[in-house]
Write an enzyme that holds these catalytic residues in place. Structure first.
Site, PDB file in Angstrom:
ATOM      1  N   ARG A   1       0.305   3.512  -3.232  1.00 55.67           N
ATOM      2  CA  ARG A   1      -0.361   4.790  -2.983  1.00 55.67           C
ATOM      3  C   ARG A   1       0.443   5.930  -3.575  1.00 55.67           C
ATOM      4  O   ARG A   1      -0.070   6.780  -4.317  1.00 55.67           O
ATOM      5  CB  ARG A   1      -0.557   5.011  -1.484  1.00 55.67           C
TER       6      ARG A   1
ATOM      7  N   ASN B   1      -0.754   7.930  -7.027  1.00 58.75           N
ATOM      8  CA  ASN B   1      -1.043   9.362  -6.975  1.00 58.75           C
ATOM      9  C   ASN B   1      -0.152  10.138  -7.932  1.00 58.75           C
ATOM     10  O   ASN B   1      -0.620  11.003  -8.682  1.00 58.75           O
ATOM     11  CB  ASN B   1      -0.850   9.891  -5.560  1.00 58.75           C
TER      12      ASN B   1
ATOM     13  N   SER C   1       0.835  -1.206   0.000  1.00 57.77           N
ATOM     14  CA  SER C   1       0.000   0.000   0.000  1.00 57.77           C
ATOM     15  C   SER C   1       0.865   1.249   0.000  1.00 57.77           C
ATOM     16  O   SER C   1       0.556   2.237  -0.664  1.00 57.77           O
ATOM     17  CB  SER C   1      -0.946  -0.013   1.194  1.00 57.77           C
TER      18      SER C   1
END
Lengths: 289, 156
Positions: free
Chosen positions: A222, A226, A218
């Site tokens: 992440r 992004n 994660s």
């Protein structure tokens, strides 16, 4: 900008391709000339652009703070020391707020993660074609390369290799401190004896294993997601510049708006990566039950 | 965007940068920050102490002023009392002196009067004698009559 010889999809593809160095199919070593060649190189290849940018940015970061640390003084601070102290104070507060144990590694780790990722993300705010064009110029004139083969992704955090590299580094620390603090037995016990007690070991292990593995995944995805999405939007806006005056002016407005919004995202993503690292390490230091 | 050895490169770079930061960047800056924190805390404590001491000194000064005022009041009242005493004393002295002068004057007057009486007495005797002598000069024995007259004078 997209030139006449490039279609929009070529432009996008060109921007999303790393400059990869590795072994070609025929056994020679060199830079990949297109995405397929890069893919064929397999695992033992290096993304020269990502690696170069991270090392450059990390080096700048360390050089700046080292130069401050060399002549730091406890009196009235000035100039660069003011700034460095502000940053360090901020990070130190974050660490103290989330990390309850005593570990001399965590604060410098958080510091490096936050500022390094911030700088990587910050590359997103450079004009999207600036560095690639410079790279293309150097590549064609200094190294005699085919201009279409000079790929350059400026933002290292849009390369999953980079984000996974950092996330695995953090993961290694999580494992190390979990075992160091709780012992091998304690660590395995934590993975298998909760939350349902010892009669449900497989279920426990499944849950806790996913819980553990999801931490680095994660973290890496992440940040990558992004930044990749942000980069992609910049690329799409850049395409608008070649689609007539109306679209170009609309693109200019969007460009400014997205860049301003992106300032928030790049800081936030760096901060999230740092905070989660601190929290994970804090969990690794604590006995749960 | 293939996963490749860049991951390993990045992990190594990450470890090196963190190690560098941990060894050469973080400790000196943190040490400076902590030293400054301590300095400021010391300074504040010193200021607090100074303030406290000033309060004490002010209190002491108030006390001294108070005592001085009390003393001054006492001195003034003492002086007043002494002044009154002196005035009273002077009055007494004056009265005593006046009485003394009066008495001595009286005594002198009395003395003077006595002397005058004595003189008068002696002169009355001789005048009476002279008168009597003139009246009775022919036939009266001077000596016998003088004795009678002196007896008479002593009875006056």
């Amino acid at each position: 900008m997209a030139t006449e010889t490039l279609t929009s999809s070529d432009y996008i593809r060109h921007h999303l391709q790393n400059l990869t160095f590795g072994q070609h199919q025929d056994g020679s070593w060199g830079l990949a000339h297109d995405a397929a060649e890069a893919a064929d190189m397999g695992f033992w290849a290096i993304n020269v652009d990502s690696m170069g940018m991270t090392l450059l940015l990390g080096g700048l970061l360390m050089w700046f703070f080292r130069s401050v640390a060399k002549k730091v003084e406890a009196g009235v601070p000035s100039g660069a020391q003011n700034f460095a102290e502000w940053v360090i104070d901020f990070i130190n507060d974050s660490v103290r707020g989330s990390f309850s144990g005593r570990n001399a590694l965590v604060a410098p780790l958080a510091f490096t993660i936050f500022l390094w990722i911030f700088l990587m993300n910050l590359m997103d705010l450079l004009p999207i074609d600036l560095v690639p064009e410079i790279a293309k110029f150097i590549g064609t004139h200094v190294f005699g390369m085919d201009p279409h083969a000079v790929f350059f992704k400026v933002v290292p955090s849009t390369d999953p290799n980079i984000t996974f590299g950092m996330a695995f580094g953090v993961f290694a620390l999580i494992l190390f401190y979990s075992i160091k603090m709780k012992g091998m037995g304690g660590f395995i016990g934590e993975l298998t004896l909760q939350p349902f007690g010892k009669w449900a070991m497989p279920a426990n292990f499944l849950l806790e294993g996913v819980n553990l593995i999801s931490k680095p995944i994660s973290l890496a995805l992440r940040l990558f997601g992004n930044m990749y999405a942000g980069e992609m939007i910049f690329i799409l806006i850049a395409i608008m510049f070649s689609a007539g005056a109306v679209m170009a002016s609309l693109g200019a407005v969007l460009q400014v708006g997205w860049a301003i919004f992106h300032i928030l995202i790049i800081t936030l993503q760096a901060f999230i990566f740092m905070t989660l690292t601190i929290v994970y390490l804090d969990m690794a230091h604590q006995e749960h039950h | 965007m293939n996963l490749n050895a860049t991951i390993i490169g990045q992990m190594i770079a990450f470890a090196l940068f963190v190690a560098f930061c941990m060894k050469y960047v973080w400790p000196p800056i943190m040490a400076a920050l902590e030293e400054r924190t301590k300095k400021i805390a010391d300074g504040l404590a010193a200021a607090e102490r100074g303030k406290h001491e000033q309060e004490l000194a002010e209190k002491r000064a108030q006390q001294v002023i108070h005592e001085a005022k009390d003393q001054a009041n006492e001195i003034i009242s003492q002086a007043n009392r002494r002044g009154n005493e002196i005035v009273d004393e002077s009055k007494d002295n004056a009265r005593v002196e006046g009485e003394r002068i009066l008495n001595s004057a009286k005594a002198e007057i009395e003395q003077e009067a006595n002397r005058a009486k004595d003189e008068l007495r002696s002169q009355v005797g001789s005048v009476a004698m002279a008168g009597a002598a003139k009246v009775l000069s022919r036939e009266i024995d001077d000596k016998a009559h003088t004795d009678l007259l002196e007896e008479l004078v002593s009875q006056i």
